[in-house]
Design a protein around this motif. Structure first.
Motif, PDB file in Angstrom:
ATOM      1  N   ALA A 156       0.836  -1.199   0.000  1.00 22.96           N
ATOM      2  CA  ALA A 156       0.000   0.000   0.000  1.00 22.96           C
ATOM      3  C   ALA A 156       0.874   1.253   0.000  1.00 22.96           C
ATOM      4  O   ALA A 156       2.093   1.174   0.089  1.00 22.96           O
ATOM      5  CB  ALA A 156      -0.919   0.005   1.213  1.00 22.96           C
ATOM      6  N   ASN A 157       0.205   2.404  -0.069  1.00 22.66           N
ATOM      7  CA  ASN A 157       0.854   3.713  -0.036  1.00 22.66           C
ATOM      8  C   ASN A 157       1.637   3.968  -1.321  1.00 22.66           C
ATOM      9  O   ASN A 157       2.730   4.510  -1.306  1.00 22.66           O
ATOM     10  CB  ASN A 157       1.746   3.880   1.193  1.00 22.66           C
ATOM     11  N   GLY A 158       1.069   3.546  -2.423  1.00 23.61           N
ATOM     12  CA  GLY A 158       1.660   3.775  -3.736  1.00 23.61           C
ATOM     13  C   GLY A 158       0.582   3.570  -4.780  1.00 23.61           C
ATOM     14  O   GLY A 158      -0.604   3.489  -4.458  1.00 23.61           O
ATOM     15  N   ARG A 159       0.988   3.486  -6.021  1.00 15.58           N
ATOM     16  CA  ARG A 159       0.050   3.253  -7.120  1.00 15.58           C
ATOM     17  C   ARG A 159       0.332   1.866  -7.684  1.00 15.58           C
ATOM     18  O   ARG A 159       1.459   1.550  -8.049  1.00 15.58           O
ATOM     19  CB  ARG A 159       0.238   4.315  -8.191  1.00 15.58           C
ATOM     20  N   ILE A 160      -0.689   1.033  -7.744  1.00 17.74           N
ATOM     21  CA  ILE A 160      -0.542  -0.330  -8.236  1.00 17.74           C
ATOM     22  C   ILE A 160      -1.177  -0.409  -9.619  1.00 17.74           C
ATOM     23  O   ILE A 160      -2.390  -0.249  -9.770  1.00 17.74           O
ATOM     24  CB  ILE A 160      -1.163  -1.333  -7.252  1.00 17.74           C
ATOM     25  N   HIS A 161      -0.342  -0.621 -10.619  1.00 18.69           N
ATOM     26  CA  HIS A 161      -0.791  -0.657 -12.016  1.00 18.69           C
ATOM     27  C   HIS A 161      -1.639  -1.911 -12.244  1.00 18.69           C
ATOM     28  O   HIS A 161      -1.205  -3.021 -11.975  1.00 18.69           O
ATOM     29  CB  HIS A 161       0.432  -0.665 -12.931  1.00 18.69           C
TER      30      HIS A 161
END
Length: 67
Positions: A7-12
């Motif tokens: 978490a705490n990001g962007r997951i493509h």
């Protein structure tokens, strides 16, 4: 193998799409979606902080074309 919650990001997740979190169980993607939803399901999973970075699926090829 333990469960992991990224978490705490962007997951493509596909062209122009991304998710807030990814839950992996036994080394495989179990669920992708909203952090609030996956946090409830994650239980005692180890939390991995993506620190605002981008997470992309693994490809068996040696190169990638994002655009």
């Amino acid at each position: 193998m333990s469960d992991l919650l990224f978490a705490n990001g962007r997951i493509h997740t596909g062209t122009g799409r991304s998710a807030e979190a990814l839950l992996a169980r036994e080394g495989r993607v179990h669920a992708v979606g909203r952090l609030a939803d996956l946090s409830r399901e994650a239980g005692r999973a180890e939390r991995i902080d993506l620190a605002g970075g981008l997470m992309v699926p693994g490809w068996p090829d040696t190169h990638v074309h994002f655009m």
